[in-house]
Design a protein around this motif. Structure first.
Motif, PDB file in Angstrom:
ATOM      1  N   SER A   1       0.827  -1.199   0.000  1.00 29.72           N
ATOM      2  CA  SER A   1       0.000   0.000   0.000  1.00 29.72           C
ATOM      3  C   SER A   1       0.862   1.248   0.000  1.00 29.72           C
ATOM      4  CB  SER A   1      -0.899   0.004   1.238  1.00 29.72           C
ATOM      5  OG  SER A   1      -1.524   1.252   1.396  1.00 29.72           O
ATOM      6  N   PRO A   2       0.536   2.242  -0.822  1.00 29.61           N
ATOM      7  CA  PRO A   2       1.279   3.502  -0.775  1.00 29.61           C
ATOM      8  C   PRO A   2       0.928   4.325   0.466  1.00 29.61           C
ATOM      9  CG  PRO A   2      -0.477   3.638  -2.388  1.00 29.61           C
ATOM     10  CD  PRO A   2      -0.463   2.230  -1.881  1.00 29.61           C
TER      11      PRO A   2
ATOM     12  N   LEU B   1      -0.769  -5.108   0.056  1.00 32.69           N
ATOM     13  CA  LEU B   1      -2.095  -4.985  -0.545  1.00 32.69           C
ATOM     14  C   LEU B   1      -2.779  -6.350  -0.477  1.00 32.69           C
ATOM     15  CD1 LEU B   1      -1.208  -2.878  -3.719  1.00 32.69           C
ATOM     16  CD2 LEU B   1      -2.660  -2.135  -1.825  1.00 32.69           C
ATOM     17  N   PRO B   2      -4.116  -6.394  -0.510  1.00 29.41           N
ATOM     18  CA  PRO B   2      -4.795  -7.692  -0.505  1.00 29.41           C
ATOM     19  C   PRO B   2      -4.391  -8.569  -1.686  1.00 29.41           C
ATOM     20  CG  PRO B   2      -6.384  -5.911  -0.216  1.00 29.41           C
ATOM     21  CD  PRO B   2      -5.060  -5.280  -0.500  1.00 29.41           C
ATOM     22  N   ARG B   3      -3.988  -7.939  -2.783  1.00 26.39           N
ATOM     23  CA  ARG B   3      -3.492  -8.627  -3.976  1.00 26.39           C
ATOM     24  C   ARG B   3      -2.693  -7.609  -4.778  1.00 26.39           C
ATOM     25  NH1 ARG B   3      -8.632 -10.746  -6.068  1.00 26.39           N
ATOM     26  NH2 ARG B   3      -7.293 -11.898  -7.417  1.00 26.39           N
ATOM     27  N   PRO B   4      -1.786  -8.044  -5.646  1.00 28.74           N
ATOM     28  CA  PRO B   4      -1.053  -7.069  -6.467  1.00 28.74           C
ATOM     29  C   PRO B   4      -2.021  -6.238  -7.301  1.00 28.74           C
ATOM     30  CG  PRO B   4      -0.067  -9.247  -6.669  1.00 28.74           C
ATOM     31  CD  PRO B   4      -1.367  -9.425  -5.929  1.00 28.74           C
ATOM     32  N   MET B   5      -1.752  -4.947  -7.396  1.00 26.36           N
ATOM     33  CA  MET B   5      -2.570  -4.046  -8.209  1.00 26.36           C
ATOM     34  C   MET B   5      -1.677  -3.319  -9.191  1.00 26.36           C
ATOM     35  SD  MET B   5      -5.308  -2.598  -5.423  1.00 26.36           S
ATOM     36  CE  MET B   5      -6.224  -1.665  -6.621  1.00 26.36           C
ATOM     37  N   VAL B   6      -2.262  -2.889 -10.283  1.00 22.02           N
ATOM     38  CA  VAL B   6      -1.530  -2.222 -11.361  1.00 22.02           C
ATOM     39  C   VAL B   6      -1.951  -0.755 -11.380  1.00 22.02           C
ATOM     40  CG1 VAL B   6      -1.144  -2.194 -13.862  1.00 22.02           C
ATOM     41  CG2 VAL B   6      -1.552  -4.372 -12.688  1.00 22.02           C
TER      42      VAL B   6
ATOM     43  N   ALA C   1     -13.914  -3.456  -0.318  1.00 20.25           N
ATOM     44  CA  ALA C   1     -13.552  -2.522   0.754  1.00 20.25           C
ATOM     45  C   ALA C   1     -12.110  -2.737   1.200  1.00 20.25           C
ATOM     46  CB  ALA C   1     -14.507  -2.675   1.936  1.00 20.25           C
ATOM     47  N   GLU C   2     -11.662  -3.990   1.269  1.00 21.26           N
ATOM     48  CA  GLU C   2     -10.272  -4.284   1.639  1.00 21.26           C
ATOM     49  C   GLU C   2      -9.300  -3.667   0.638  1.00 21.26           C
ATOM     50  OE1 GLU C   2     -10.235  -8.543   1.836  1.00 21.26           O
ATOM     51  OE2 GLU C   2     -11.146  -8.588   3.836  1.00 21.26           O
ATOM     52  N   ALA C   3      -9.642  -3.732  -0.647  1.00 23.67           N
ATOM     53  CA  ALA C   3      -8.771  -3.138  -1.674  1.00 23.67           C
ATOM     54  C   ALA C   3      -8.804  -1.618  -1.577  1.00 23.67           C
ATOM     55  CB  ALA C   3      -9.207  -3.595  -3.062  1.00 23.67           C
ATOM     56  N   PHE C   4      -9.997  -1.023  -1.449  1.00 23.32           N
ATOM     57  CA  PHE C   4     -10.119   0.434  -1.371  1.00 23.32           C
ATOM     58  C   PHE C   4      -9.434   0.996  -0.131  1.00 23.32           C
ATOM     59  CE2 PHE C   4     -13.856   0.094  -4.342  1.00 23.32           C
ATOM     60  CZ  PHE C   4     -13.335   0.913  -5.320  1.00 23.32           C
ATOM     61  N   GLU C   5      -9.438   0.243   0.950  1.00 24.15           N
ATOM     62  CA  GLU C   5      -8.837   0.702   2.205  1.00 24.15           C
ATOM     63  C   GLU C   5      -7.338   0.952   2.065  1.00 24.15           C
ATOM     64  OE1 GLU C   5      -7.909  -1.534   6.351  1.00 24.15           O
ATOM     65  OE2 GLU C   5      -9.992  -1.651   5.656  1.00 24.15           O
TER      66      GLU C   5
ATOM     67  N   ARG D   1     -11.482   5.081  -6.826  1.00 23.78           N
ATOM     68  CA  ARG D   1     -12.027   4.220  -7.869  1.00 23.78           C
ATOM     69  C   ARG D   1     -10.926   3.302  -8.384  1.00 23.78           C
ATOM     70  NH1 ARG D   1     -12.424   9.131 -11.597  1.00 23.78           N
ATOM     71  NH2 ARG D   1     -10.592   8.958 -12.920  1.00 23.78           N
ATOM     72  N   VAL D   2     -11.358   2.166  -8.879  1.00 21.79           N
ATOM     73  CA  VAL D   2     -10.439   1.223  -9.524  1.00 21.79           C
ATOM     74  C   VAL D   2     -11.071   0.787 -10.840  1.00 21.79           C
ATOM     75  CG1 VAL D   2      -9.444   0.333  -7.374  1.00 21.79           C
ATOM     76  CG2 VAL D   2     -11.410  -0.831  -8.378  1.00 21.79           C
ATOM     77  N   VAL D   3     -10.225   0.344 -11.724  1.00 21.76           N
ATOM     78  CA  VAL D   3     -10.687  -0.303 -12.940  1.00 21.76           C
ATOM     79  C   VAL D   3     -10.563  -1.798 -12.653  1.00 21.76           C
ATOM     80  CG1 VAL D   3     -10.290  -0.650 -15.396  1.00 21.76           C
ATOM     81  CG2 VAL D   3      -9.878   1.598 -14.370  1.00 21.76           C
ATOM     82  N   LEU D   4     -11.703  -2.469 -12.531  1.00 18.37           N
ATOM     83  CA  LEU D   4     -11.714  -3.904 -12.284  1.00 18.37           C
ATOM     84  C   LEU D   4     -11.442  -4.612 -13.604  1.00 18.37           C
ATOM     85  CD1 LEU D   4     -12.278  -6.265 -10.308  1.00 18.37           C
ATOM     86  CD2 LEU D   4     -14.669  -6.147 -11.062  1.00 18.37           C
TER      87      LEU D   4
END
Length: 185
Positions: free
Chosen positions: A59-60, A66-71, A126-130, A158-161
């Motif tokens: 997390s920055p 993070l709950p999972r790697p994000m791009v 919510a876990e990802a947004f947190e 917001r995220v792009v799923l």
């Protein structure tokens, strides 16, 4: 799995297959999640012309995993214009006598890789947004000032799923954290 020497008549591994077999492992996430993030980053770069792509494992905000790697990355054009921003842009264009919204600068976006078979719940979102901020961190490759990247209309996370199917088809959905004002018709 790619081998060092292919037997005669055996096809060479694709660029994506080579990327996935050589992707760096992350101690905080299972290998399949890391490979999924690499697959999405590859699709964004080569199919959708995104730039400044980066895979995040922590997390920055607090440097926790993070709950999972994000791009994160920059699309070739803005993906979402807030309805109030759209009205303001139209008023400016009308005052100037121009038609349309003109050039709206693209913004860095968070991308949440997923597979079609995964079951998503509000808790998982919510876990990802947190763990993320409203704006993704700068890639360091951007020449833009931080002030230019700030959009006063972007007040919700917001995220792009990015959802991948077994046949490698990827679909993208914009998901907001909370309620967002609907567009006016």
């Amino acid at each position: 799995m790619a081998t060092e020497a292919n037997t005669p008549g055996e096809p060479q591994p694709s660029a994506l297959q080579t990327l996935l077999t050589t992707s760096a492992s992350d101690p905080n996430h299972p290998l399949y999640l890391t490979q999924l993030a690499h697959q999405i980053a590859h699709n964004l770069e080569h199919q959708h012309l995104w730039t400044n792509l980066r895979i995040h494992n922590v997390s920055p905000l607090d440097s926790s995993p993070l709950p999972r790697p994000m791009v994160t990355g920059t699309p070739p054009q803005r993906l979402y214009i807030h309805p109030d921003e759209q009205i303001a842009l139209l008023q400016v264009q009308k005052a100037q006598g121009n038609k349309g919204l003109g050039e709206v600068k693209a913004e860095r976006e968070w991308v949440l890789p997923s597979h079609l078979r995964e079951k998503w719940s509000l808790r998982r979102f919510a876990e990802a947004f947190e763990k993320i901020g409203i704006m993704p961190p700068s890639s360091g490759e951007d020449d833009e000032d931080e002030e230019e990247q700030t959009n006063k209309w972007r007040t919700k996370k917001r995220v792009v799923l990015a959802t991948v199917d077994d046949d490698s088809t990827v679909v993208y959905y914009i998901v907001h954290d909370g309620i967002v004002k609907p567009r006016q018709n």
